[in-house]
Scaffold this active site. Sequence first.
Site, short mmCIF file in Angstrom:
data_model
loop_
_atom_site.label_atom_id
_atom_site.label_comp_id
_atom_site.label_asym_id
_atom_site.label_seq_id
_atom_site.Cartn_x
_atom_site.Cartn_y
_atom_site.Cartn_z
N HIS A 149 -8.24 39.61 27.04
CA HIS A 149 -9.25 40.68 27.02
C HIS A 149 -10.68 40.20 26.82
CE1 HIS A 149 -5.52 42.95 26.31
NE2 HIS A 149 -6.13 43.85 27.04
N LYS B 122 -10.67 49.66 33.51
CA LYS B 122 -11.09 51.03 33.25
C LYS B 122 -12.59 51.07 32.95
CE LYS B 122 -10.49 55.26 31.41
NZ LYS B 122 -10.24 56.45 32.08
N CYS C 165 -9.98 36.77 22.66
CA CYS C 165 -8.65 36.91 23.23
C CYS C 165 -8.67 36.34 24.65
CB CYS C 165 -8.26 38.39 23.26
SG CYS C 165 -6.88 38.74 24.37
N HIS D 79 1.01 50.76 36.55
CA HIS D 79 2.19 51.40 35.97
C HIS D 79 3.07 52.01 37.07
CE1 HIS D 79 -1.02 52.15 32.74
NE2 HIS D 79 -0.37 51.06 32.40
N HIS E 153 -2.01 54.31 35.69
CA HIS E 153 -2.70 53.86 36.90
C HIS E 153 -1.73 53.14 37.83
CE1 HIS E 153 -2.81 49.73 35.47
NE2 HIS E 153 -3.47 50.09 34.36
N LYS F 92 -10.52 42.65 39.26
CA LYS F 92 -9.52 42.96 38.25
C LYS F 92 -9.58 44.46 37.97
CE LYS F 92 -8.01 41.21 33.80
NZ LYS F 92 -7.74 42.28 32.97
N CYS G 48 -4.49 40.18 18.63
CA CYS G 48 -5.28 41.02 19.55
C CYS G 48 -4.59 42.37 19.62
CB CYS G 48 -5.38 40.41 20.94
SG CYS G 48 -6.16 41.57 22.10
N CYS H 90 -3.65 43.55 23.18
CA CYS H 90 -2.39 42.94 23.67
C CYS H 90 -1.23 43.29 22.76
CB CYS H 90 -2.46 41.42 23.69
SG CYS H 90 -3.67 40.68 24.76
N1 MSP Z 1 3.94 48.67 26.16
C1 MSP Z 1 4.02 47.39 26.78
C2 MSP Z 1 5.37 47.17 27.42
C3 MSP Z 1 6.53 47.28 26.50
S1 MSP Z 1 8.04 47.10 27.32
C4 MSP Z 1 9.19 46.98 26.13
C5 MSP Z 1 2.93 47.29 27.85
N2 MSP Z 1 2.41 48.42 28.29
S2 MSP Z 1 1.20 48.55 29.33
O1 MSP Z 1 1.03 49.95 29.50
O2 MSP Z 1 0.09 47.81 28.89
O3 MSP Z 1 1.60 47.85 30.67
C6 MSP Z 1 2.77 48.08 31.31
C7 MSP Z 1 2.93 47.36 32.61
O4 MSP Z 1 1.87 47.62 33.52
C8 MSP Z 1 3.04 45.85 32.49
O5 MSP Z 1 4.26 45.45 33.10
C9 MSP Z 1 1.88 45.33 33.29
O6 MSP Z 1 2.21 44.16 33.98
C10 MSP Z 1 1.65 46.46 34.26
N3 MSP Z 1 0.31 46.41 34.82
C11 MSP Z 1 -0.87 46.69 34.21
N4 MSP Z 1 -1.88 46.45 35.07
C12 MSP Z 1 -1.38 46.01 36.26
C13 MSP Z 1 -1.93 45.67 37.51
N5 MSP Z 1 -3.21 45.65 37.72
N6 MSP Z 1 -1.07 45.37 38.51
C14 MSP Z 1 0.30 45.42 38.35
N7 MSP Z 1 0.84 45.73 37.18
C15 MSP Z 1 0.03 45.92 36.09
O7 MSP Z 1 2.60 46.18 28.24
#
Ligand code: MSP
Length: 465
Positions: free
Chosen positions: A147, A294, A144, A22, A19, A291, A127, A130
């Site tokens: 979450h 999903k 958590c 990412h 999304h 926020k 969690c 997380c």
């Molecule tokens: N797998 C771990 C990271 C391991 S790195 C060695 C992880 N993955 S994640 O898929 O949950 O999230 C990845 C990134 O997406 C995080 O940096 C997180 O901050 C970012 N984001 C998830 N939701 C977000 C927003 N709503 N806005 C901006 N970034 C966000 O964590």
Amino acid sequence: MKNKFYVTTPIYYPNDIPHIGHAYTTIAADILARWYRFKGYDVFFLTGTDEHGKKIENTAKKYNKTPREFVDSLIPKFKEAWKKLNLNYDRFIRTTDKDHEKFVQEILQKVYDKGDIYKGHYEGYYCTECEAYYTEKDLENGCCPVHKTKIEKLKEESYFFKLSNFQNRLLEFYRENPDFISPTYRKDEVINRVKEGLKDLSISRSSFKWGIPLPFDKKHVVYVWFDALFNYYSATRDKNKEKFWPADVHLIGKDIVWFHTVYWPAFLLSAGIELPKRVFAHGWWTFNKEKISKSKGKVINIEELVRIAGSDSARYFLFRHIPFGEDGDFSENALIERHNNELANKLGNLVSRVASLAEKYGTEKTENKLLKKLQLKKIENQIENYQFDKALNEIFAFIDNCNQYVQDKKIWEMKDRKALYELKESILKIAEMLWPFIPESADKIKKQFSTKNIKKGEILFKKIG
Ligand code: MSP
């Protein structure tokens, strides 16, 4: 030898399609990678997926798939999404890649032999969403803190990493490398927590199987964050990639600062590996002030993001709308407004006016005085200090100057071929500076204005009504 620049994104959990959150970090990495490539650096841009752990195992179960089948089905979705956004990464690492798995085992053995890993019992909270450990104190009504879901209590045999041994060395490292945690307003929180003391970290689990086995005790798989963080280093163990370590910057979201600025350097110190130069944490996007979630349908995936006004406009919006580092709110209207008012009315308009005038009257070489108004040094500094919004602002101030120049010189009356030359050269420079941000449009502009006989082309940014 050429200068090098190594930039990474977090590796994402492939438990769903990617999304906007990412996309945000990955576009930022693409902007920096393009910028340094353009400057002639040797660049390595790494992204990928974090595929082990209980969270993935649980999700796969829900879909009646093995973890492997499940992650395999999602990887193409990530790659397609990154293609839609024109993200030019050099490697897409998966933690299930054989070279990575082998490397993590080697490191584990090394850290174990050094005496920084010992066997014990873990009793506490975990969690799975997380993939993080919590203490009783961290919980909110037994849930958590992130979450708000009920949290599982674990009691199992586990190997521990002697994190407590690294407190002083970490504090010293932060002191000696004041930019390591960026933006600096994120630094104090980490430092204060480290000063309070560090507890040893449980780094293995024996109650599930989906992970990398400990080489010295095959009943255990390694904690997913130990596995994941090492991706940044293992990707540089390839032939011709060694020179890229240490990383110039790990781009991450603010929620995973602790993992990257405490666990990660401590693991590296133990393994005797040089530490990365910087960890830069960005803020979080909300979606229409809520926020991103999903389950509540408040999520915007890449297909939807690109459908609004195209890939370049999405990229532009995300980095123009808020300072990189701070939180921001995403709304379709705000994106469309910037697409219409800035990309279509300012940039698009300049390009189409100058192209059609140049087609009619031609250009005549002269000194480009107009270009002096472009603050090149300032923009360069802003980009290299992650102030992308400011850099874009500065480039667009120059676009305003150029539009004003067309007016002031009344080119359509005066048929001023010299002014048209200045404008065409300025537009080429604008395209060059905008290329990291909006590569598709910048390439089109470059193509259109690099020929001898400039022609009025297609409309770059169609207004959205
Ligand atoms: N797998 C771990 C990271 C391991 S790195 C060695 C992880 N993955 S994640 O898929 O949950 O999230 C990845 C990134 O997406 C995080 O940096 C997180 O901050 C970012 N984001 C998830 N939701 C977000 C927003 N709503 N806005 C901006 N970034 C966000 O964590």
